[in-house]
Design an enzyme around this catalytic site. Structure first.
Site, PDB file in Angstrom:
ATOM      1  N   HIS A   1       1.124  -1.583  -0.027  1.00  0.00           N
ATOM      2  CA  HIS A   1      -0.273  -0.360   0.670  1.00  0.00           C
ATOM      3  C   HIS A   1       0.811   1.176  -0.249  1.00  0.00           C
ATOM      4  CE1 HIS A   1      -2.660  -3.040   1.983  1.00  0.00           C
ATOM      5  NE2 HIS A   1      -3.786  -2.853   1.875  1.00  0.00           N
ATOM      6  N   GLY A  18      -3.139  -3.201  11.846  1.00  0.00           N
ATOM      7  CA  GLY A  18      -3.958  -3.880  10.452  1.00  0.00           C
ATOM      8  C   GLY A  18      -5.555  -4.745  10.313  1.00  0.00           C
ATOM      9  N   ARG A  70     -16.223 -18.468  39.233  1.00  0.00           N
ATOM     10  CA  ARG A  70     -16.802 -16.208  39.440  1.00  0.00           C
ATOM     11  C   ARG A  70     -16.653 -15.732  41.023  1.00  0.00           C
ATOM     12  NH1 ARG A  70     -22.951 -13.519  39.140  1.00  0.00           N
ATOM     13  NH2 ARG A  70     -24.183 -14.980  40.591  1.00  0.00           N
ATOM     14  N   SER A  99     -22.034  -8.936  38.376  1.00  0.00           N
ATOM     15  CA  SER A  99     -22.044 -10.123  37.478  1.00  0.00           C
ATOM     16  C   SER A  99     -21.037 -11.023  37.373  1.00  0.00           C
ATOM     17  CB  SER A  99     -22.783 -10.228  36.649  1.00  0.00           C
ATOM     18  OG  SER A  99     -24.087 -10.021  36.680  1.00  0.00           O
ATOM     19  N   GLU A 157     -17.322  -4.382  25.197  1.00  0.00           N
ATOM     20  CA  GLU A 157     -16.404  -5.643  25.452  1.00  0.00           C
ATOM     21  C   GLU A 157     -15.384  -5.479  24.138  1.00  0.00           C
ATOM     22  OE1 GLU A 157     -20.162  -6.292  26.250  1.00  0.00           O
ATOM     23  OE2 GLU A 157     -19.129  -5.652  24.336  1.00  0.00           O
ATOM     24  N   HIS A 173     -20.509 -16.835  33.685  1.00  0.00           N
ATOM     25  CA  HIS A 173     -21.309 -17.132  33.014  1.00  0.00           C
ATOM     26  C   HIS A 173     -21.074 -18.114  31.800  1.00  0.00           C
ATOM     27  CE1 HIS A 173     -22.848 -14.444  35.359  1.00  0.00           C
ATOM     28  NE2 HIS A 173     -24.007 -14.424  35.574  1.00  0.00           N
ATOM     29  N   ASP A 220     -32.065 -16.547  31.162  1.00  0.00           N
ATOM     30  CA  ASP A 220     -31.959 -15.632  30.237  1.00  0.00           C
ATOM     31  C   ASP A 220     -31.523 -16.667  28.565  1.00  0.00           C
ATOM     32  OD1 ASP A 220     -31.163 -13.328  31.559  1.00  0.00           O
ATOM     33  OD2 ASP A 220     -29.297 -13.243  31.620  1.00  0.00           O
TER      34      ASP A 220
END
Length: 663
Positions: free
Chosen positions: A25, A113, A356, A383, A410, A460, A468
């Site tokens: 490039h 990249g 957890r 949580s 995230e 979870h 859920d």
């Protein structure tokens, strides 16, 4: 010497490198050459003779496809990157791969990249700088004081991750972050107006950034003035530089024709003429090298910093020693002894808790030993259980803490953590539900590719989260993490395995780790000291038969308890059953053949793998003669106990499957 002439050295090397490789490039490096010349020669504090100097400015090429730009800059400035390295651009085992890769050429701060991740890494670096400064600087002793500069293109700004990162950067007031937008109006498909018509300056103003609009990217004085203004402002800065892609190419500049293909020999000759560059391919006059070299000025800048640090060391010897330990990535001297004792104490004091919660307990215990911890969660702290008693949140006006509220970001979180790890001085961990690692997958892959530490807490972990439903119930995610090269993946079965996994993640500096934890309570398993030591091997014999086993049950996480109960029933009926807990398949696979054979003897072909994840992954361990109790579909919305029964995760089903196998 004329600044344009010095910038033309970048243009010449970039078009020559791409031409030699017959791919690459050239457009972006040629368009941004003037900006790069001003930044690198007049502002960037760095030392080519010591690319690891702790207080250097960081430079990130987020539009990583323009890699010949950074390779040219490193070569011209005096880094260990020869003209032959530039000639080997994009060739096997060269120091100059197609996109800049961390660990190849000195001076490459991160692998870029995948667009948008470079600017996000840079946000992480700027956060690390601000946090280290808050933790270590004292009045009259600014030992942490450097900028993070980023080049980025339209593609980076179109990628959603740039929103996640730049929004957070504004909220946290990262004043040492300065980004240059290569506003050339061109992407691979052509002129961007048809698919990118945002008012980018207003967008960044809304984030709380300092925006300098409409800077001529080919006017050195204008660029210099913009950088000076950016450095003086307490907010992160976006410098909007209007550039011409492929600047200097008479027939291809300003069009997508020069974005991702060599200019061609004829056009290169015409470009040389247009630029007044009379030297042959890869030829740089000595006087140009002399103007570009940063070796002398860089050594002087580092020497001045060393003097500052010596004064700091004299005034604050303990802090100085701690600073050196942390930037060198060393764990505290007492780490091994104390961490091992913590694990032994957990085994001696059983608790039936969710893994957890076991993870949070590990944070509580290990956190007291690790001031370098920099935790966080993508808006799921209650949580994921990622906050412990020593957690203190980072805020725009107080960065002395050790916990980042990433918000629902995230992907941004994970790539920011890559930047924190690359900067040095911290052990970063973040968290979300395992299902939502999908949003962040590419950043974790980049951590694995770069061989850097990035600890992700994924809670979870299965249909065990229940009501859920399948939108939140992971099925294929654990397998995809395990299949990623250089990724450590752990799914512990109780508080002891959880603490061991945490300890190994903290110690592992050359790879990311996924720690996978349950929502529901898990029974603690009894173990000998030898078995506790064997957890680190990834798979070990948890329960064994009298004499040689006729059946092996392999399980992870919440299903280990199920395997143990099934084994007890089968043993009572006269079967010889071994239970193998395998919290980390990748760690187990790295053990020598003798150990693996001792745990899974090849002549015991009656094997059952039990895991509430995608079933197909386990054929590697049970063979075609074995059985797998796992998931072959998505989950359902219902209470967890009903789901485990529906999908066959019951003692009765394991026992019946075993009897069929042994029949």
């Amino acid at each position: 010497m004329d600044r344009k002439y010095l910038a033309n050295a970048i243009r010449a090397l970039s078009m020559d490198g791409v031409q030699q490789a017959n791919s690459g490039h050239p457009g972006a490096p040629m368009g941004m050459a003037d900006i790069a010349e001003v930044l690198w020669r007049s502002h960037l504090n760095h030392n080519p003779s010591n690319p690891e100097w702790a207080d250097r400015d960081r430079f990130v090429l987020s539009n990583g496809h323009g890699s010949m730009l950074i390779y040219s800059l490193l070569h011209l400035s005096g880094y260990e990157l020869s003209i032959d390295d530039l000639k080997n651009f994009r060739q096997l085992h060269s120091k100059t791969p197609g996109h800049p890769e961390y660990g190849y050429a000195p001076g490459i701060e991160t692998t870029t990249g995948p667009l948008g991740q470079g600017i996000t890494n840079a946000v992480g670096m700027a956060m690390a700088e601000k946090a280290l400064a808050a933790q270590f600087n004292k009045e009259g002793h600014d030992i942490v004081d450097h900028f993070t500069y980023v080049f980025m293109g339209d593609g980076c700004l179109m990628e959603g991750i740039s929103h996640e990162a730049c929004s957070l950067a504004g909220t946290l007031g990262l004043g040492k972050l300065i980004a240059f937008w290569d506003d050339n109006g061109i992407s691979i498909d052509g002129h961007v107006e048809g698919w990118f018509s945002d008012d980018t300056p207003k967008r960044f103003e809304a984030y709380g950034w300092h925006v300098i609009p409409a800077v001529d990217g080919h006017d050195a004085d204008a660029i210099n003035a913009a950088i000076e203004a950016a450095k003086a402002d307490p907010r992160p800065t976006l410098i909007c530089t209007k550039t011409i892609i492929g600047f200097g190419s008479p027939n291809k500049s300003g069009s997508h024709d020069c974005h991702g293909a060599p200019l061609g020999a004829e056009e290169i000759a015409a470009t040389r003429k247009e630029l007044g560059w009379e030297h042959g391919p890869f030829e740089i006059p000595q006087e140009v090298y002399a103007e570009w070299s940063a070796k002398e000025t860089g050594a002087a800048k580092e020497a001045a910093w060393n003097e500052k640090f010596a004064a700091y060391e004299a005034a604050y010897p303990e802090l100085a020693a701690e600073f050196k330990r942390r930037v060198n990535g060393e764990l505290p001297a007492e780490w091994e002894e104390k961490a091992s004792q913590i694990i032994a104490d957990l085994q001696a004091n059983p608790a039936n808790i969710a893994s957890r919660k076991a993870s949070q307990n590990a944070l509580e215990a290990f956190g007291a030993l690790l001031p370098e911890f920099m935790g966080g969660s993508a808006d799921l702290a209650p949580s994921n259980l990622t906050m412990w008693s020593g957690s203190k949140s980072l805020e725009a006006n107080d960065f002395s803490g050790n916990y980042i509220h990433y918000g629902v970001r995230e992907f941004g979180m994970t790539a920011i953590m890559n930047g924190i790890a690359l900067h040095g001085g911290f052990v970063p961990y973040g968290a979300t539900f395992l299902m939502f690692m999908e949003y962040a997958r590419n950043a974790m892959r980049m951590a694995a590719l770069m061989k850097i530490q990035n600890i992700q807490v994924y809670t979870h972990d299965s249909i065990g989260l229940g009501e859920d439903g399948p939108t939140h119930q992971p099925v294929e995610q654990i397998a995809s993490l395990r299949l990623t090269p250089n990724m450590n993946t752990w799914r512990p079965c109780d508080q002891v395995e959880s603490a061991v996994a945490w300890k190994l993640a903290i110690e592992r500096k050359d790879a990311p780790t996924a720690l996978i934890f349950s929502r529901q309570n898990l029974a603690q398993q009894p173990r000998s000291a030898e078995q506790v030591a064997d957890i680190a091997k990834g798979g070990y014999i948890l329960k064994d038969s009298e004499g040689k086993p006729e059946l092996i049950l392999i399980a992870t996480g919440s299903e280990v308890e199920l395997a143990v109960k099934a084994a007890e029933q089968l043993t009572a009926e006269g079967k010889k059953v071994r239970v193998v807990s395998m919290p980390s398949t990748d760690a187990f696979d790295k053990q020598d053949a003798d150990y693996r054979e001792a745990v899974l003897p090849s002549d015991v072909t009656a094997r059952i793998a039990i895991e509430a994840g995608i079933a197909d992954f386990w054929y590697k361990y049970v063979g075609f003669d074995g059985r797998i109790i796992g998931m072959t579909t998505f989950g359902e919305s219902a209470p967890a106990d009903q789901l485990f029964e529906m999908f066959g995760f019951t003692v009765e089903n394991v026992v019946n499957t075993a009897k069929e196998l042994l029949a």
